[in-house]
Design a protein around this motif. Sequence first.
Motif, PDB file in Angstrom:
ATOM      1  N   UNK A 116      -0.300 -51.266 -66.968  1.00 45.93           N
ATOM      2  CA  UNK A 116      -1.650 -52.754 -66.970  1.00 45.93           C
ATOM      3  C   UNK A 116      -2.348 -52.295 -68.065  1.00 45.93           C
ATOM      4  N   UNK A 117      -2.204 -51.483 -69.224  1.00 49.44           N
ATOM      5  CA  UNK A 117      -2.464 -51.506 -69.906  1.00 49.44           C
ATOM      6  C   UNK A 117      -2.260 -51.160 -71.064  1.00 49.44           C
ATOM      7  N   UNK A 118      -0.855 -51.269 -70.982  1.00 50.25           N
ATOM      8  CA  UNK A 118      -0.008 -50.545 -72.465  1.00 50.25           C
ATOM      9  C   UNK A 118      -0.397 -49.871 -73.036  1.00 50.25           C
ATOM     10  N   UNK A 119       0.072 -48.744 -72.126  1.00 48.85           N
ATOM     11  CA  UNK A 119      -0.203 -47.687 -73.021  1.00 48.85           C
ATOM     12  C   UNK A 119       0.913 -46.932 -72.811  1.00 48.85           C
ATOM     13  N   UNK A 120       1.635 -46.089 -74.443  1.00 50.15           N
ATOM     14  CA  UNK A 120       2.394 -45.593 -74.129  1.00 50.15           C
ATOM     15  C   UNK A 120       3.816 -45.675 -74.133  1.00 50.15           C
TER      16      UNK A 120
ATOM     17  N   UNK B 220      -6.135 -50.705 -51.792  1.00 48.52           N
ATOM     18  CA  UNK B 220      -5.058 -50.496 -52.797  1.00 48.52           C
ATOM     19  C   UNK B 220      -5.392 -51.765 -53.645  1.00 48.52           C
ATOM     20  N   UNK B 221      -5.550 -52.798 -52.367  1.00 47.82           N
ATOM     21  CA  UNK B 221      -5.671 -53.822 -53.897  1.00 47.82           C
ATOM     22  C   UNK B 221      -7.420 -53.899 -54.080  1.00 47.82           C
ATOM     23  N   UNK B 222      -8.038 -53.277 -53.788  1.00 47.14           N
ATOM     24  CA  UNK B 222      -9.160 -53.559 -54.966  1.00 47.14           C
ATOM     25  C   UNK B 222      -9.272 -52.121 -55.818  1.00 47.14           C
ATOM     26  N   UNK B 223      -8.924 -51.188 -54.981  1.00 43.30           N
ATOM     27  CA  UNK B 223      -8.131 -50.200 -56.860  1.00 43.30           C
ATOM     28  C   UNK B 223      -7.425 -50.868 -57.931  1.00 43.30           C
ATOM     29  N   UNK B 224      -6.906 -51.805 -57.575  1.00 45.12           N
ATOM     30  CA  UNK B 224      -5.732 -52.548 -58.121  1.00 45.12           C
ATOM     31  C   UNK B 224      -6.167 -53.840 -59.196  1.00 45.12           C
ATOM     32  N   UNK B 225      -7.826 -54.164 -58.086  1.00 41.30           N
ATOM     33  CA  UNK B 225      -8.561 -55.455 -58.863  1.00 41.30           C
ATOM     34  C   UNK B 225      -9.342 -54.453 -60.296  1.00 41.30           C
ATOM     35  N   UNK B 226      -9.806 -53.215 -59.486  1.00 39.72           N
ATOM     36  CA  UNK B 226     -10.665 -52.193 -60.640  1.00 39.72           C
ATOM     37  C   UNK B 226      -9.546 -52.025 -61.461  1.00 39.72           C
ATOM     38  N   UNK B 227      -8.701 -51.413 -61.751  1.00 37.00           N
ATOM     39  CA  UNK B 227      -7.672 -51.485 -62.904  1.00 37.00           C
ATOM     40  C   UNK B 227      -7.651 -52.417 -63.972  1.00 37.00           C
ATOM     41  N   UNK B 228      -8.500 -53.821 -63.468  1.00 37.13           N
ATOM     42  CA  UNK B 228      -7.687 -54.338 -64.285  1.00 37.13           C
ATOM     43  C   UNK B 228      -6.751 -55.414 -64.423  1.00 37.13           C
ATOM     44  N   UNK B 229      -6.174 -54.450 -62.846  1.00 35.27           N
ATOM     45  CA  UNK B 229      -4.692 -56.041 -62.896  1.00 35.27           C
ATOM     46  C   UNK B 229      -5.562 -57.132 -63.027  1.00 35.27           C
ATOM     47  N   UNK B 230      -3.836 -57.900 -63.536  1.00 33.34           N
ATOM     48  CA  UNK B 230      -3.777 -59.654 -63.162  1.00 33.34           C
ATOM     49  C   UNK B 230      -3.606 -59.690 -61.815  1.00 33.34           C
ATOM     50  N   UNK B 231      -4.225 -61.262 -61.860  1.00 36.34           N
ATOM     51  CA  UNK B 231      -3.906 -62.301 -60.438  1.00 36.34           C
ATOM     52  C   UNK B 231      -2.755 -61.861 -59.722  1.00 36.34           C
ATOM     53  N   UNK B 232      -1.329 -62.015 -60.757  1.00 36.63           N
ATOM     54  CA  UNK B 232       0.108 -62.172 -60.929  1.00 36.63           C
ATOM     55  C   UNK B 232       0.237 -60.265 -59.990  1.00 36.63           C
ATOM     56  N   UNK B 233      -0.388 -59.718 -61.351  1.00 29.56           N
ATOM     57  CA  UNK B 233       0.270 -57.843 -60.270  1.00 29.56           C
ATOM     58  C   UNK B 233      -0.062 -57.972 -59.173  1.00 29.56           C
ATOM     59  N   UNK B 234      -1.461 -57.915 -59.025  1.00 28.91           N
ATOM     60  CA  UNK B 234      -2.360 -57.193 -57.596  1.00 28.91           C
ATOM     61  C   UNK B 234      -1.568 -58.825 -56.484  1.00 28.91           C
ATOM     62  N   UNK B 235      -1.142 -59.855 -56.665  1.00 32.38           N
ATOM     63  CA  UNK B 235      -1.247 -60.582 -55.347  1.00 32.38           C
ATOM     64  C   UNK B 235       0.253 -60.162 -55.021  1.00 32.38           C
ATOM     65  N   UNK B 236       1.424 -60.236 -56.398  1.00 32.66           N
ATOM     66  CA  UNK B 236       2.399 -60.177 -55.908  1.00 32.66           C
ATOM     67  C   UNK B 236       2.999 -58.876 -56.150  1.00 32.66           C
TER      68      UNK B 236
END
Lengths: 315, 324, 572
Positions: A116-120, B220-236
């Motif tokens: 996600x953060x494009x690291x490494x 795990x969806x909340x975590x994915x959002x928290x990680x900064x995942x995009x909508x596409x990333x989280x949903x799909x």
Amino acid sequence: MEDKILISVKNLKKYFSRGKDIVHAVEDVSFNIRRGETLGLVGESGSGKSTVARLIIRLIDTDGGNIIFDGVDITTLSEKALKPFRRRMQIVFQDPASSLNPQMTVGTIIKEQFLIHKLGTKQEQEKWVEELLEKVGIDPSFKDAYPHEFSGGQQQRICIARAIALRSEFIICDEPLSSLDVSIQAQIIKLLEDLQKELGLTYLFISHDLAVVKHLSDSIAVMYLGKLVEFSNKKDLFSNPLHPYTITLLSSVPTIKGEEKEVELKGEPPSPINPPEGCPFNPRCPKKEDICERETPILEEICEGHFVACHIVQR
Amino acid sequence: MTQYIIKRIGWIIFNLLVLSLIAFILIKNVPGSFLELQILIGQAGTMGTGLTISEVEKVRGVETEMMKRWGEDVPLWQQYLTFIKGLVTLDMGPSFRWPTQTIEEIIANTFPVSFTIAILAVTIAIIIGIPLGVLAALKQNSWIDYLVSALVMVVSAIPNYVMAVFVIFLFSFWIPILPTYGWGQPKNYILPVLAMSFGPIGSIAGYMRTSLLDALKQDYIRTAWAKGGTERHVIFGHAMKNSLIPLVTILGPMISHLILGTVFVEGMFGVPGMGQYFSQAAGSRDYPLMMAQTVIFGLILMIMNLIVDIIYFFLDPRIRVSRR
Amino acid sequence: MRRFLTIILSLVILSSTFLGTAYAEKVFRWSGSWGNTWDLSFHQGFIWVHMMGLTEGLIKWDKDMNPVKGMAESYTISKDGTVYTFKIRKDAKWSNGDKVTAYDFEYGIKYILSPKNGRGSFFGGAWYIKNAKDYANAVISDPNQVGIKVLDEYTIQFTLDGPHPDFLTTCALPTLYPMHRTSIEKLGNKAFDAGNLVTNGPYKLVGYTPNVEYILEKNPYYYDADKVEVDKIVGKLGGDPFLMYRRNEVDLINVGAAQLPVIEKDPILKKELITFPQSTVNLMYFSYFEHPAFDDRRVLTALQKAIDKEKICKFVYRGLAKPAYSVVTDLIPGSTANDPEVVEKFRFDPEAARKLLAEAGYPGGKGFPTVHFLIHSGQANDPLILAVKSEWEKNLGIKVIIDNYEQGVWSVKRFEIQSEPTFTFSGASYLYPDPAAPLTLNYAEGCLVASLKTKDLVEKVRLEKEQTEALKAGDEKKASELAKRIHNIIYTRSTPEARKILSLVQQAQRTTDPKKRLELYRQANKIRDINMYSSFPLVQPMSARLVKSNFEVPFNKYLVGFPVGFAYIRTK
Ligand SMILES: Nc1ncnc2c1ncn2[C@@H]1O[C@H](COP(=O)(O)OP(=O)(O)O)[C@@H](O)[C@H]1O
Ligand SMILES: [Mg+2]
């Protein structure tokens, strides 16, 4: 540097609508956490602790108040602008099983954030994964296993590994021990302590159980029905609890000597849908007076660093 | 895995035997017989005054001869064994009602048709239903969500014969591009498949909506959002795959149901499928066809379940990978 | 937008008609037939398609339903009317070019009769042939005893069990059809598939998808092929006929009362609507039960006079039916359906009905037993049945309960002895315009049974059940003794009128003079119509058809309103 405030929350508000009703989940919550320290957030279930957590990491939007992270107000930042901050704060949930996507291997789950953060590079990412797993006490050779193949404690370790993967400074632990056996709880607490020491982490540690918080926290905030009722450093709070609610909470903490409980908590907590007039705790408060039903007490500093919202104590 | 499948197939065979035995006993004990009903029809065509009791009695003289022809002149257990033998050797003899077609022929001719139609209908339902459900879930409580939910309710409540008339009006009258009836050309598939896909679109969309909403509530969806995942990333990347797995479970019964339960649509559009044969089998006491129907029904259902389980096996690591 | 669509619609229709005329082939598509096999020995819908165009008997019907020579070039009838000798035309060919011979007729008729094939089509002239019935019912097993003899390749002779002037007409019906022996013996069941089926009529079967459609094409070997105008017949076996018709996918459909209002409103459809009477009577009749009220003629007359048939025809059938006062329609020569005496006796008159019922001891329906209508699922929504129920309840104050059973269960239930007065509903159709079509000997014997008092009828049924049991147990002696007792009940306890009907029919069957014969049948009909009470004629439905205006189709009033023959269809 050491004493600098990493995260500061000011007058945080969150309301949910449930049908026609409005849930006052978080009402005017303010606190600071200093870098490298741990704030324990305690309160009964439904008091709004998780909501505070979700507000801080911007999983949901606030209805008022500010969140200031490392000097920057992130309350209304766009997702894009928020991205660098997302790297710096992470959350660990109560139920590790549901926090880990069952479709993904443990390695992928941890690696995902590097993507996600494009690291490494690929190799680096693999290496980091292994290091992280090792750090939280999981054999790195299991990185291709799926979450369900691990025990609850191991799963929580993986969640922690994921939380620290991006070298985040601030980690929210939302009741991370509640679903674990007591014997495992101690191990996880130990792990969290070690990591804090090693990496200089700042924690917001949420629990409904004061006893758990006691070990880890530097300061403690007590929440009741969406409001903070007491905030203090750990020592003061345990030696000199002021708010009647805190006192009842402490009395239910089993002490080594098995002392008698001082006060019994009466009745169920009132619903956050129609919070009581005046002090939210007044229907259950043993020291209730007329004023408590009329006026809402505000959080005031009684002695240095010890804040209480109680008419009786404040007098 | 292979071992598992072999075991399951063994079970299917065993279940089929039990099923067919029960069906056989039940079928033979239902009052009325093919002959009785034929007398009824013959009578309506000729005398039919109701005064022809003596006529009817005379016709009964033929009964023995017919019983012989249909192998019904031997004890029941022997009839059952003959049926099983026919089933195993794929030589089940002619249907009563379709006397110049054998059961195997009927099935060989109609199953591919019913199957194709069902698969096409489900495919369309998936193509339309999943995006609808996803849309509704993502825009929960918005007008889109309400629209989709209303649509789901409407199409699941409306029987498919109303849908059949609806698509005929739509594509044969208002936009007159398709024939209402007939078979043999690709275009003949369109209307029946469409009419049959409405119900499944509804249930798939509805199911997808709930299961995606469910998935989206996971930590795990909340975590994915928290990680900064995009909508596409989280949903799909996270939610979709997990919410699709339970969907697989409803597809099995849905396809079986469509293969077997399309009488009306078949009749309406002229689809030479199994439904029309089977729907009349019980009513006319066509024992061989009724037995075939039972076995086919059981077989399709069980095979679908097996396929679903196999797909599940590949989709869901919780089942695929045993605990270490 | 609407206008735009209409333009497109008309363009499409225009272009399709235009394309239609661009091809030389004339196709007639219709909906209304049904069937499961093309094997003539099975009594089901497709035998009528055989009759309409695939197979031709020695005699065929012209477009006005008169019997004319078909495969026969000439025929002679013996003086006593029992021996028919047919010469087959030399130019008669099967659809594969083979010549049609007397052997094909012998083979076909015996094939159809044989209890080993099909399940017999128990109607028409085949029964008249000597020993045919016994052979079909497996009483005798030697087909050579059946009165069919091939004199030479082109001559066939039938010996009947008596003079039957209607035999000639029934030679046009599917029980007396030839079948193509070599293909059947070679291919077995496959001989009845499209492409394999060899026929001798104006058409041959070129395509068949069960439950969907069949396609007939002109048989080039047919002797009269020049006169057959339509090249191709397509029979649609499903779909919504009305939608298909409006979409121009079929040229002929059946319509029901429900569609009439829509048709009335549409000027084009209104013009294309054809209605004609049908040789069918819808009626209700007793089941087996014991109750003195139903032996009382006043009660039975009251029950009939309490049904307003005019009203039912007008509102339930929307005019597509007329009141029936006889179980034999007025389309049958010798019918007394319109006889003033008959009509007057059973005409709707609620006042008189109530009076009769009161005289019988049931004033205002008080004390009258509850009546049951034993119906099957296919009749569940039949408005006629509901109408009769409400008429009786309203006009006589009696209680009617409708018992609805699944068809197969019903088929058994209706032969059981009921504990309370019970009626069932049915329709009677007569296949050809001859007084003997409804008034067979069997039927006349049936009249004896029908005239029995309810308790005698129940006794007879009980004995018959015992007889069946005895036969099953192989107790021949007991069975024949029971048969005697049954016979005794039928002939001694039946009414004199019923016996009169039997003797009139017997007499008519021996009469060759057409006028005298007709008169005898007329008398029998009238006695039956006035004196037989166990079945109540209700209505005579009419057929309604929509036919595209570019076709002219002669219809058969005797066969549920099918076209008489595809060969008679003309294009305009
Ligand atoms: N998404 C939501 N919609 C409506 N109400 C919510 C939502 N999330 C939490 N709440 C309500 O807000 C209150 C506080 O919940 P929560 O923060 O989960 O409490 P805690 O974590 O202290 O148990 C509860 O009454 C809860 O029902
Ligand atoms: Mg919580």
